[in-house]
Design a protein around this motif. Sequence first.
Motif, PDB file in Angstrom:
ATOM      1  N   ASP A 163      27.016  34.943 -34.397  1.00 39.70           N
ATOM      2  CA  ASP A 163      27.794  34.895 -33.159  1.00 39.70           C
ATOM      3  C   ASP A 163      27.134  35.695 -32.039  1.00 39.70           C
ATOM      4  N   SER A 164      25.843  35.959 -32.176  1.00 38.58           N
ATOM      5  CA  SER A 164      25.111  36.723 -31.166  1.00 38.58           C
ATOM      6  C   SER A 164      25.136  36.033 -29.811  1.00 38.58           C
ATOM      7  N   ALA A 165      25.148  36.846 -28.751  1.00 33.04           N
ATOM      8  CA  ALA A 165      24.942  36.298 -27.409  1.00 33.04           C
ATOM      9  C   ALA A 165      23.556  35.683 -27.355  1.00 33.04           C
ATOM     10  N   LEU A 166      23.410  34.694 -26.499  1.00 34.77           N
ATOM     11  CA  LEU A 166      22.142  33.987 -26.378  1.00 34.77           C
ATOM     12  C   LEU A 166      21.412  34.396 -25.103  1.00 34.77           C
ATOM     13  N   GLY A 167      20.094  34.298 -25.151  1.00 33.46           N
ATOM     14  CA  GLY A 167      19.281  34.589 -23.974  1.00 33.46           C
ATOM     15  C   GLY A 167      18.528  35.887 -24.122  1.00 33.46           C
ATOM     16  N   THR A 168      17.210  35.787 -24.344  1.00 32.65           N
ATOM     17  CA  THR A 168      16.378  36.981 -24.524  1.00 32.65           C
ATOM     18  C   THR A 168      15.307  37.099 -23.456  1.00 32.65           C
ATOM     19  N   MET A 169      15.266  36.142 -22.540  1.00 29.89           N
ATOM     20  CA  MET A 169      14.284  36.175 -21.459  1.00 29.89           C
ATOM     21  C   MET A 169      14.860  35.450 -20.262  1.00 29.89           C
ATOM     22  N   GLY A 170      14.260  35.675 -19.091  1.00 29.57           N
ATOM     23  CA  GLY A 170      14.730  34.998 -17.902  1.00 29.57           C
ATOM     24  C   GLY A 170      14.569  33.494 -18.035  1.00 29.57           C
ATOM     25  N   PRO A 171      15.394  32.710 -17.303  1.00 27.04           N
ATOM     26  CA  PRO A 171      15.365  31.253 -17.468  1.00 27.04           C
ATOM     27  C   PRO A 171      14.018  30.611 -17.153  1.00 27.04           C
ATOM     28  N   TRP A 172      13.317  31.105 -16.142  1.00 27.53           N
ATOM     29  CA  TRP A 172      12.017  30.501 -15.816  1.00 27.53           C
ATOM     30  C   TRP A 172      10.963  30.904 -16.828  1.00 27.53           C
ATOM     31  N   ASP A 173      11.070  32.114 -17.369  1.00 30.20           N
ATOM     32  CA  ASP A 173      10.154  32.515 -18.444  1.00 30.20           C
ATOM     33  C   ASP A 173      10.416  31.701 -19.707  1.00 30.20           C
ATOM     34  N   GLY A 233      24.704  34.856 -16.828  1.00 28.43           N
ATOM     35  CA  GLY A 233      23.472  35.357 -16.243  1.00 28.43           C
ATOM     36  C   GLY A 233      22.214  35.022 -16.997  1.00 28.43           C
ATOM     37  N   ASN A 234      22.333  34.507 -18.235  1.00 29.73           N
ATOM     38  CA  ASN A 234      21.140  34.234 -19.027  1.00 29.73           C
ATOM     39  C   ASN A 234      20.751  32.764 -19.058  1.00 29.73           C
ATOM     40  N   GLY A 235      21.561  31.912 -18.475  1.00 27.65           N
ATOM     41  CA  GLY A 235      21.317  30.481 -18.572  1.00 27.65           C
ATOM     42  C   GLY A 235      20.431  29.949 -17.468  1.00 27.65           C
ATOM     43  N   ALA A 236      19.944  28.733 -17.679  1.00 29.93           N
ATOM     44  CA  ALA A 236      19.118  28.070 -16.676  1.00 29.93           C
ATOM     45  C   ALA A 236      19.813  27.976 -15.314  1.00 29.93           C
ATOM     46  N   PRO A 237      21.132  27.672 -15.254  1.00 31.68           N
ATOM     47  CA  PRO A 237      21.770  27.590 -13.941  1.00 31.68           C
ATOM     48  C   PRO A 237      21.645  28.874 -13.118  1.00 31.68           C
ATOM     49  N   ASN A 238      21.637  30.027 -13.779  1.00 33.43           N
ATOM     50  CA  ASN A 238      21.510  31.280 -13.034  1.00 33.43           C
ATOM     51  C   ASN A 238      20.164  31.340 -12.309  1.00 33.43           C
ATOM     52  N   GLY A 239      19.106  30.917 -12.992  1.00 35.65           N
ATOM     53  CA  GLY A 239      17.793  30.884 -12.357  1.00 35.65           C
ATOM     54  C   GLY A 239      17.728  29.872 -11.233  1.00 35.65           C
ATOM     55  N   ILE A 240      18.358  28.716 -11.444  1.00 29.68           N
ATOM     56  CA  ILE A 240      18.381  27.669 -10.422  1.00 29.68           C
ATOM     57  C   ILE A 240      19.095  28.167  -9.168  1.00 29.68           C
ATOM     58  N   ILE A 241      20.279  28.744  -9.362  1.00 29.66           N
ATOM     59  CA  ILE A 241      21.061  29.232  -8.224  1.00 29.66           C
ATOM     60  C   ILE A 241      20.293  30.314  -7.474  1.00 29.66           C
ATOM     61  N   ASP A 242      19.667  31.214  -8.210  1.00 23.40           N
ATOM     62  CA  ASP A 242      18.948  32.332  -7.596  1.00 23.40           C
ATOM     63  C   ASP A 242      17.824  31.855  -6.688  1.00 23.40           C
ATOM     64  N   VAL A 243      16.962  30.954  -7.182  1.00 26.18           N
ATOM     65  CA  VAL A 243      15.824  30.516  -6.352  1.00 26.18           C
ATOM     66  C   VAL A 243      16.271  29.574  -5.246  1.00 26.18           C
ATOM     67  N   ALA A 244      17.468  28.993  -5.385  1.00 27.26           N
ATOM     68  CA  ALA A 244      17.998  28.126  -4.329  1.00 27.26           C
ATOM     69  C   ALA A 244      18.628  28.928  -3.196  1.00 27.26           C
ATOM     70  N   GLY A 245      18.699  30.254  -3.355  1.00 31.36           N
ATOM     71  CA  GLY A 245      19.241  31.093  -2.291  1.00 31.36           C
ATOM     72  C   GLY A 245      20.694  31.453  -2.453  1.00 31.36           C
ATOM     73  N   MET A 316      19.781  18.125 -15.306  1.00 30.23           N
ATOM     74  CA  MET A 316      18.947  18.989 -14.465  1.00 30.23           C
ATOM     75  C   MET A 316      19.269  20.466 -14.670  1.00 30.23           C
ATOM     76  N   PHE A 317      20.351  20.771 -15.384  1.00 28.68           N
ATOM     77  CA  PHE A 317      20.838  22.154 -15.392  1.00 28.68           C
ATOM     78  C   PHE A 317      20.821  22.839 -16.752  1.00 28.68           C
ATOM     79  N   THR A 318      20.663  22.101 -17.853  1.00 32.05           N
ATOM     80  CA  THR A 318      20.350  22.775 -19.097  1.00 32.05           C
ATOM     81  C   THR A 318      18.871  23.129 -19.033  1.00 32.05           C
ATOM     82  N   SER A 319      18.396  24.005 -19.896  1.00 31.12           N
ATOM     83  CA  SER A 319      17.049  24.549 -19.736  1.00 31.12           C
ATOM     84  C   SER A 319      15.969  23.484 -19.930  1.00 31.12           C
ATOM     85  N   GLY A 320      15.140  23.291 -18.901  1.00 29.77           N
ATOM     86  CA  GLY A 320      14.063  22.311 -18.988  1.00 29.77           C
ATOM     87  C   GLY A 320      13.376  22.120 -17.655  1.00 29.77           C
TER      88      GLY A 320
END
Length: 353
Positions: A163-173, A233-245, A316-320
């Motif tokens: 049941d661990s939380a997921l996400g060990t690196m930034g979405p773009w990494d 904060g660990n998902g791909a959408p967080n990275g997408i939103i961040d670089v989109a401003g 477009m919003f799951t990691s890929g």
Amino acid sequence: MIHVKTRASFGAVVAATALLTVAGCSATAPVDEAADKTSVTVENCGTESTFQLPIGNVVATSNAANIGTILRVGGLDRLAAVVLNTNNDAIMESMFGPGIADVPHLDGTITMETILGKQADLVVGSYSGLFKGASGVTPESLQSNNIDAYVISDSCRQSAAADSALGTMGPWDALRADVTNYGKLFGTEDTAAEALTELDSRLARLESAPDAADKPKVLIYDSGEEDLYTSGGNGAPNGIIDVAGGTNVFADVDNTWFKASWETVAKSEPDVIVIMDYKKSADEVQGKIDAIKSREGLRDLDAVKQNRFVVLPLAMFTSGFPNVYGAEELRAKIEEFGLAPSSGIDWTTAPSA
């Protein structure tokens, strides 16, 4: 771990498709650079994992956008089956060229019998999807059947607990890791290097666009009725939103995807609501918008009153790899809403060389 397998020889991969109609750039015909190797080792979720070569039958599950990553690095001809709504085929082909519609699509519960029926030698999945183990398919059960497993990098567990939380690196990494690893697994490292160059070029252009003094707060509406399935904060959408401003209203949640109460959603006061389109039915998106407009605490938000909804495919919003194209589309809408300064950039075109 190396698993001994007997496989038919898998020759050089034929040219994946040429034109990226959305991206506006060309895909290079992949060359099988691993043709003379019998195994390859890559780092997957912090572990050095060795995979037997050649890899000829991949079953890709859990994540539509990750299928886009496989396509972008030249892995089309390795796909034995995919878990992808057929209504998303046109989206994938607009980004990566034709071919995915001809790959068998799996529906319903993916069991070990399903995978064995496809004679898979590699299964791609995530700990938020197939590898949760609800159907009995896990990396461990695959290994016991002499099948390698690759865990999509954005779903790596933070601990060994189920049941661990997921996400060990930034979405773009995480995306860069998958691009690099697939290049090694499929013997298409030159194509993977080109993909990384494209990714970094598009991200640099997004990051060059001017930010608003107060970045707009963005909510991801994936699904849900009693509560909202959204992204932390660990998902791909967080990275997408961040670089989109923008700023993800749930950026402080240490997880990829999670459920939030509607009361919490209303208190977050988003400026923009991104509706995930699963492409499952004609009335899906309107149903989600109507649900927001009818819910107390949400219907009076400025974002709702001013119809600041952005509808984008879940693919477009799951990691890929499609993430970077999704970020460009979101940035264009944020500018259109007047929530960020005009960049003067045509987001429908590729960056100039």
